[in-house]
Design a protein around this motif. Structure first.
Motif, mmCIF file in Angstrom:
data_model
loop_
_atom_site.group_PDB
_atom_site.id
_atom_site.type_symbol
_atom_site.label_atom_id
_atom_site.label_comp_id
_atom_site.label_asym_id
_atom_site.label_seq_id
_atom_site.Cartn_x
_atom_site.Cartn_y
_atom_site.Cartn_z
ATOM 1 N N ALA A 86 10.239 -32.356 -36.559
ATOM 2 C CA ALA A 86 10.016 -31.830 -37.898
ATOM 3 C C ALA A 86 9.741 -30.331 -37.798
ATOM 4 C CB ALA A 86 8.841 -32.541 -38.547
ATOM 5 N N PRO A 87 9.919 -29.607 -38.896
ATOM 6 C CA PRO A 87 9.673 -28.156 -38.843
ATOM 7 C C PRO A 87 8.285 -27.792 -38.313
ATOM 8 C CG PRO A 87 10.833 -28.712 -40.839
ATOM 9 C CD PRO A 87 10.492 -30.018 -40.183
ATOM 10 N N GLU A 88 7.305 -28.634 -38.565
ATOM 11 C CA GLU A 88 5.957 -28.318 -38.074
ATOM 12 C C GLU A 88 5.822 -28.463 -36.568
ATOM 13 O OE1 GLU A 88 6.753 -30.364 -40.583
ATOM 14 O OE2 GLU A 88 5.669 -32.269 -40.439
ATOM 15 N N ASP A 89 6.834 -28.977 -35.905
ATOM 16 C CA ASP A 89 6.845 -29.026 -34.440
ATOM 17 C C ASP A 89 7.341 -27.714 -33.828
ATOM 18 O OD1 ASP A 89 8.018 -32.365 -34.805
ATOM 19 O OD2 ASP A 89 5.991 -31.774 -34.184
ATOM 20 N N THR A 90 7.796 -26.815 -34.670
ATOM 21 C CA THR A 90 8.247 -25.512 -34.182
ATOM 22 C C THR A 90 7.099 -24.776 -33.516
ATOM 23 O OG1 THR A 90 9.971 -25.311 -35.853
ATOM 24 C CG2 THR A 90 9.137 -23.262 -34.887
ATOM 25 N N ALA A 91 7.314 -24.363 -32.276
ATOM 26 C CA ALA A 91 6.265 -23.709 -31.497
ATOM 27 C C ALA A 91 6.830 -23.312 -30.144
ATOM 28 C CB ALA A 91 5.072 -24.638 -31.299
ATOM 29 N N VAL A 92 6.047 -22.545 -29.415
ATOM 30 C CA VAL A 92 6.317 -22.346 -27.999
ATOM 31 C C VAL A 92 5.557 -23.430 -27.249
ATOM 32 C CG1 VAL A 92 6.131 -20.810 -26.015
ATOM 33 C CG2 VAL A 92 6.611 -19.862 -28.288
ATOM 34 N N TYR A 93 6.266 -24.155 -26.403
ATOM 35 C CA TYR A 93 5.675 -25.259 -25.667
ATOM 36 C C TYR A 93 5.395 -24.821 -24.224
ATOM 37 C CZ TYR A 93 6.473 -28.490 -29.479
ATOM 38 O OH TYR A 93 6.422 -29.128 -30.706
ATOM 39 N N TYR A 94 4.178 -25.144 -23.776
ATOM 40 C CA TYR A 94 3.723 -24.719 -22.457
ATOM 41 C C TYR A 94 3.361 -25.926 -21.599
ATOM 42 C CZ TYR A 94 3.056 -20.121 -24.611
ATOM 43 O OH TYR A 94 3.240 -18.941 -25.256
ATOM 44 N N CYS A 95 3.688 -25.820 -20.356
ATOM 45 C CA CYS A 95 3.302 -26.776 -19.327
ATOM 46 C C CYS A 95 1.999 -26.270 -18.694
ATOM 47 C CB CYS A 95 4.438 -26.820 -18.302
ATOM 48 S SG CYS A 95 4.147 -27.753 -16.831
ATOM 49 N N ASN A 96 1.086 -27.185 -18.409
ATOM 50 C CA ASN A 96 -0.211 -26.790 -17.873
ATOM 51 C C ASN A 96 -0.681 -27.727 -16.758
ATOM 52 O OD1 ASN A 96 -3.320 -27.876 -18.508
ATOM 53 N ND2 ASN A 96 -3.158 -25.689 -18.029
ATOM 54 N N MET A 97 -1.227 -27.117 -15.720
ATOM 55 C CA MET A 97 -1.891 -27.836 -14.644
ATOM 56 C C MET A 97 -3.182 -27.084 -14.353
ATOM 57 S SD MET A 97 -0.910 -28.152 -10.633
ATOM 58 C CE MET A 97 0.471 -29.280 -10.769
ATOM 59 N N ILE A 98 -4.305 -27.699 -14.643
ATOM 60 C CA ILE A 98 -5.636 -27.113 -14.471
ATOM 61 C C ILE A 98 -5.650 -25.736 -15.143
ATOM 62 C CG2 ILE A 98 -7.521 -26.684 -12.857
ATOM 63 C CD1 ILE A 98 -6.054 -28.316 -10.791
ATOM 64 N N HIS A 99 -5.678 -24.649 -14.363
ATOM 65 C CA HIS A 99 -5.748 -23.317 -14.970
ATOM 66 C C HIS A 99 -4.407 -22.589 -14.943
ATOM 67 C CE1 HIS A 99 -10.032 -23.846 -15.061
ATOM 68 N NE2 HIS A 99 -10.079 -24.005 -13.753
ATOM 69 N N SER A 100 -3.356 -23.269 -14.531
ATOM 70 C CA SER A 100 -2.049 -22.642 -14.424
ATOM 71 C C SER A 100 -1.176 -22.987 -15.628
ATOM 72 C CB SER A 100 -1.358 -23.098 -13.135
ATOM 73 O OG SER A 100 -2.096 -22.688 -12.006
ATOM 74 N N TRP A 101 -0.393 -22.003 -16.046
ATOM 75 C CA TRP A 101 0.460 -22.141 -17.219
ATOM 76 C C TRP A 101 1.857 -21.635 -16.905
ATOM 77 C CZ3 TRP A 101 -1.519 -24.315 -21.670
ATOM 78 C CH2 TRP A 101 -2.921 -24.425 -21.738
ATOM 79 N N GLY A 102 2.841 -22.254 -17.529
ATOM 80 C CA GLY A 102 4.183 -21.708 -17.475
ATOM 81 C C GLY A 102 4.342 -20.595 -18.484
ATOM 82 N N GLN A 103 5.572 -20.080 -18.564
ATOM 83 C CA GLN A 103 5.845 -18.971 -19.485
ATOM 84 C C GLN A 103 6.145 -19.461 -20.891
ATOM 85 O OE1 GLN A 103 8.097 -20.351 -17.583
ATOM 86 N NE2 GLN A 103 9.860 -20.575 -18.936
ATOM 87 N N GLY A 104 6.384 -20.749 -21.033
ATOM 88 C CA GLY A 104 6.660 -21.331 -22.344
ATOM 89 C C GLY A 104 8.141 -21.424 -22.644
ATOM 90 N N THR A 105 8.490 -22.368 -23.509
ATOM 91 C CA THR A 105 9.859 -22.517 -23.991
ATOM 92 C C THR A 105 9.805 -22.731 -25.499
ATOM 93 O OG1 THR A 105 11.958 -23.691 -23.657
ATOM 94 C CG2 THR A 105 9.961 -25.021 -23.525
ATOM 95 N N GLN A 106 10.643 -22.001 -26.206
ATOM 96 C CA GLN A 106 10.610 -22.019 -27.673
ATOM 97 C C GLN A 106 11.355 -23.245 -28.204
ATOM 98 O OE1 GLN A 106 9.255 -19.673 -30.090
ATOM 99 N NE2 GLN A 106 9.766 -21.386 -31.454
ATOM 100 N N VAL A 107 10.705 -23.947 -29.096
ATOM 101 C CA VAL A 107 11.332 -25.042 -29.838
ATOM 102 C C VAL A 107 11.307 -24.667 -31.310
ATOM 103 C CG1 VAL A 107 11.139 -27.454 -30.542
ATOM 104 C CG2 VAL A 107 10.713 -26.801 -28.158
ATOM 105 N N THR A 108 12.478 -24.662 -31.925
ATOM 106 C CA THR A 108 12.595 -24.349 -33.342
ATOM 107 C C THR A 108 13.288 -25.498 -34.046
ATOM 108 O OG1 THR A 108 12.742 -21.981 -32.865
ATOM 109 C CG2 THR A 108 13.452 -22.707 -35.046
ATOM 110 N N VAL A 109 12.605 -26.047 -35.036
ATOM 111 C CA VAL A 109 13.156 -27.155 -35.808
ATOM 112 C C VAL A 109 13.466 -26.629 -37.200
ATOM 113 C CG1 VAL A 109 12.852 -29.516 -36.590
ATOM 114 C CG2 VAL A 109 11.730 -28.740 -34.484
ATOM 115 N N SER A 110 14.739 -26.541 -37.500
ATOM 116 C CA SER A 110 15.154 -25.944 -38.772
ATOM 117 C C SER A 110 16.565 -26.395 -39.111
ATOM 118 C CB SER A 110 15.106 -24.417 -38.666
ATOM 119 O OG SER A 110 15.601 -23.823 -39.851
ATOM 120 N N SER A 111 16.813 -26.510 -40.411
ATOM 121 C CA SER A 111 18.158 -26.841 -40.853
ATOM 122 C C SER A 111 18.941 -25.571 -41.163
ATOM 123 C CB SER A 111 18.102 -27.750 -42.081
ATOM 124 O OG SER A 111 17.316 -27.157 -43.093
#
Length: 111
Positions: A86-111
């Protein structure tokens, strides 16, 4: 040094699906709980889902029943299968392990 690299984001129509991946390196992967978070511009980072080393999963109420977190310990990979987006799922999604983070990947939900 832990390195997390997300992939799989993109533009999808409402109701569609995407699978995010996170490749981990530089650490013993299988003993750690892994998390997915997401963040929208101007908002705090929001926890989405987690999976223990043994495969126990938990989900935020907003995504329960639509998202599935999984992992492949042999490949040191974390996944997030997202359905009924759904559009409200639009965000940058991050992977996390303890204190480590990835750079993120953009998810855009739009028609």
């Amino acid at each position: 040094q832990v390195r997390l690299v997300e992939s799989g984001g993109g533009l999808v129509q409402p109701g569609g699906s995407l699978r995010l991946s996170c490749a981990a390196s530089g650490t013993i992967f299988e003993i750690y709980t892994m998390n997915w978070y997401r963040q929208t511009l101007g908002k705090d980072r929001e926890w989405v889902a987690s999976i223990s080393g043994g495969g126990n999963t938990n989900y935020a109420a907003a995504v329960k029943g639509r998202f599935t977190i999984s992992r492949d310990n042999a490949l040191k990979m974390l996944y997030l299968q997202m359905t009924s987006l759904a559009p409200e799922d639009t965000a940058v999604y991050y992977c996390n392990m303890i204190h480590s983070w990835g750079q993120g990947t953009q998810v855009t939900v739009s028609s």
